[in-house]
Design a protein around this motif. Structure first.
Motif, PDB file in Angstrom:
ATOM      1  N   THR A   1       0.837  -1.206   0.000  1.00 41.22           N
ATOM      2  CA  THR A   1       0.000   0.000   0.000  1.00 41.22           C
ATOM      3  C   THR A   1       0.869   1.252   0.000  1.00 41.22           C
ATOM      4  OG1 THR A   1      -1.807  -1.160   1.101  1.00 41.22           O
ATOM      5  CG2 THR A   1      -1.788   1.244   1.276  1.00 41.22           C
ATOM      6  N   GLN A   2       1.934   1.247   0.790  1.00 39.34           N
ATOM      7  CA  GLN A   2       2.849   2.393   0.849  1.00 39.34           C
ATOM      8  C   GLN A   2       3.509   2.642  -0.500  1.00 39.34           C
ATOM      9  OE1 GLN A   2       4.107   1.727   5.528  1.00 39.34           O
ATOM     10  NE2 GLN A   2       5.672   1.450   4.000  1.00 39.34           N
ATOM     11  N   VAL A   3       4.009   1.583  -1.123  1.00 42.80           N
ATOM     12  CA  VAL A   3       4.696   1.718  -2.407  1.00 42.80           C
ATOM     13  C   VAL A   3       3.695   2.133  -3.488  1.00 42.80           C
ATOM     14  CG1 VAL A   3       5.987   0.487  -4.200  1.00 42.80           C
ATOM     15  CG2 VAL A   3       6.593   0.184  -1.797  1.00 42.80           C
ATOM     16  N   ASP A   4       2.497   1.568  -3.457  1.00 40.37           N
ATOM     17  CA  ASP A   4       1.471   1.947  -4.418  1.00 40.37           C
ATOM     18  C   ASP A   4       1.129   3.430  -4.280  1.00 40.37           C
ATOM     19  OD1 ASP A   4      -0.359   1.225  -6.525  1.00 40.37           O
ATOM     20  OD2 ASP A   4      -1.976   1.426  -5.045  1.00 40.37           O
ATOM     21  N   GLY A   5       1.040   3.913  -3.059  1.00 41.40           N
ATOM     22  CA  GLY A   5       0.783   5.333  -2.827  1.00 41.40           C
ATOM     23  C   GLY A   5       1.899   6.204  -3.382  1.00 41.40           C
ATOM     24  N   PHE A   6       3.126   5.786  -3.179  1.00 37.06           N
ATOM     25  CA  PHE A   6       4.274   6.519  -3.726  1.00 37.06           C
ATOM     26  C   PHE A   6       4.223   6.526  -5.247  1.00 37.06           C
ATOM     27  CE2 PHE A   6       8.775   6.385  -5.208  1.00 37.06           C
ATOM     28  CZ  PHE A   6       9.090   7.702  -4.926  1.00 37.06           C
ATOM     29  N   ASN A   7       3.950   5.364  -5.853  1.00 39.06           N
ATOM     30  CA  ASN A   7       3.849   5.273  -7.311  1.00 39.06           C
ATOM     31  C   ASN A   7       2.756   6.203  -7.833  1.00 39.06           C
ATOM     32  OD1 ASN A   7       5.867   3.344  -7.342  1.00 39.06           O
ATOM     33  ND2 ASN A   7       4.473   1.618  -7.508  1.00 39.06           N
ATOM     34  N   ASN A   8       1.615   6.224  -7.161  1.00 40.90           N
ATOM     35  CA  ASN A   8       0.514   7.093  -7.579  1.00 40.90           C
ATOM     36  C   ASN A   8       0.915   8.566  -7.505  1.00 40.90           C
ATOM     37  OD1 ASN A   8      -1.189   4.953  -8.127  1.00 40.90           O
ATOM     38  ND2 ASN A   8      -2.089   4.954  -6.078  1.00 40.90           N
ATOM     39  N   ARG A   9       1.664   8.933  -6.472  1.00 36.22           N
ATOM     40  CA  ARG A   9       2.106  10.325  -6.332  1.00 36.22           C
ATOM     41  C   ARG A   9       3.092  10.691  -7.436  1.00 36.22           C
ATOM     42  NH1 ARG A   9       5.663  13.400  -2.931  1.00 36.22           N
ATOM     43  NH2 ARG A   9       4.868  15.519  -2.947  1.00 36.22           N
ATOM     44  N   LEU A  10       4.033   9.783  -7.742  1.00 38.22           N
ATOM     45  CA  LEU A  10       4.960  10.025  -8.848  1.00 38.22           C
ATOM     46  C   LEU A  10       4.188  10.282 -10.145  1.00 38.22           C
ATOM     47  CD1 LEU A  10       7.713   7.284  -8.347  1.00 38.22           C
ATOM     48  CD2 LEU A  10       8.097   9.750  -8.315  1.00 38.22           C
ATOM     49  N   GLN A  11       3.170   9.462 -10.392  1.00 38.12           N
ATOM     50  CA  GLN A  11       2.383   9.604 -11.615  1.00 38.12           C
ATOM     51  C   GLN A  11       1.601  10.915 -11.610  1.00 38.12           C
ATOM     52  OE1 GLN A  11       0.137   5.951 -11.814  1.00 38.12           O
ATOM     53  NE2 GLN A  11       1.969   4.728 -12.149  1.00 38.12           N
ATOM     54  N   ALA A  12       0.975  11.242 -10.505  1.00 35.40           N
ATOM     55  CA  ALA A  12       0.157  12.455 -10.410  1.00 35.40           C
ATOM     56  C   ALA A  12       1.002  13.721 -10.605  1.00 35.40           C
ATOM     57  CB  ALA A  12      -0.555  12.506  -9.058  1.00 35.40           C
ATOM     58  N   GLU A  13       2.254  13.676 -10.178  1.00 36.90           N
ATOM     59  CA  GLU A  13       3.124  14.853 -10.272  1.00 36.90           C
ATOM     60  C   GLU A  13       3.950  14.885 -11.556  1.00 36.90           C
ATOM     61  OE1 GLU A  13       4.615  16.765  -7.105  1.00 36.90           O
ATOM     62  OE2 GLU A  13       3.048  16.091  -5.727  1.00 36.90           O
ATOM     63  N   GLY A  14       3.745  13.898 -12.433  1.00 35.74           N
ATOM     64  CA  GLY A  14       4.433  13.884 -13.720  1.00 35.74           C
ATOM     65  C   GLY A  14       5.881  13.440 -13.657  1.00 35.74           C
ATOM     66  N   ALA A  15       6.304  12.834 -12.561  1.00 34.89           N
ATOM     67  CA  ALA A  15       7.693  12.378 -12.422  1.00 34.89           C
ATOM     68  C   ALA A  15       7.868  10.928 -12.885  1.00 34.89           C
ATOM     69  CB  ALA A  15       8.152  12.512 -10.971  1.00 34.89           C
ATOM     70  N   TRP A  16       6.798  10.185 -12.975  1.00 40.63           N
ATOM     71  CA  TRP A  16       6.824   8.758 -13.304  1.00 40.63           C
ATOM     72  C   TRP A  16       7.239   8.531 -14.755  1.00 40.63           C
ATOM     73  CZ3 TRP A  16       5.610   4.117 -10.846  1.00 40.63           C
ATOM     74  CH2 TRP A  16       5.293   3.032 -11.653  1.00 40.63           C
ATOM     75  N   VAL A  17       8.212   7.671 -14.991  1.00 38.74           N
ATOM     76  CA  VAL A  17       8.511   7.149 -16.320  1.00 38.74           C
ATOM     77  C   VAL A  17       8.095   5.684 -16.337  1.00 38.74           C
ATOM     78  CG1 VAL A  17      10.283   6.701 -18.057  1.00 38.74           C
ATOM     79  CG2 VAL A  17      10.360   8.816 -16.714  1.00 38.74           C
ATOM     80  N   PHE A  18       8.712   4.867 -15.484  1.00 35.58           N
ATOM     81  CA  PHE A  18       8.242   3.518 -15.223  1.00 35.58           C
ATOM     82  C   PHE A  18       8.973   2.946 -14.026  1.00 35.58           C
ATOM     83  CE2 PHE A  18      11.759   2.611 -18.077  1.00 35.58           C
ATOM     84  CZ  PHE A  18      12.292   1.417 -17.633  1.00 35.58           C
TER      85      PHE A  18
END
Length: 119
Positions: A31-48
């Protein structure tokens, strides 16, 4: 924006701690890692990103000789090994380090930050 490799490393002590985790502990971590991944995506920092199977499931290919040699197991013997990673985009190293601190909290482990080579 530059891209950074955020890597999560494991070792035998961490393996023992992970093996001792209850189902509830594992779900909390997921759950913690999923939350972090979601935040990365929401802020436009996520690549993969991705988690890796245990080191025992690795295969090494050496094609530096006449014929490729394929062997079971990791490339080198090491106390630590790569367990997962994120590829992110960040304005600078300080921003990448801030993301790594959040990722470290989320996965409850050390996170190494390395910038990709620029062209």
């Amino acid at each position: 924006m530059s891209q950074y490799f955020l890597s999560v490393h494991h070792d035998s002590a961490g393996d023992a701690a992970m093996a001792a985790m209850t189902e509830a502990d594992m779900q909390r971590l997921f759950t913690q890692v999923d939350g972090f991944n979601n935040r990365l995506q929401a802020e436009g920092a996520w690549v993969f990103a991705g988690g890796l199977m245990p080191i025992e499931q690795s295969t090494c290919v050496d094609a530096t000789g006449e014929r490729p040699i394929v062997t079971d197991g990791p490339f080198s013997e090491s106390k630590e090994y790569l367990g997962g990673f994120w590829i992110i985009e960040a304005a600078d190293l300080d921003a990448a380090l801030a993301w790594a601190a959040e990722g470290s909290r989320a996965c409850e482990g050390k996170v190494e930050v390395r910038p990709f080579q620029s062209e």
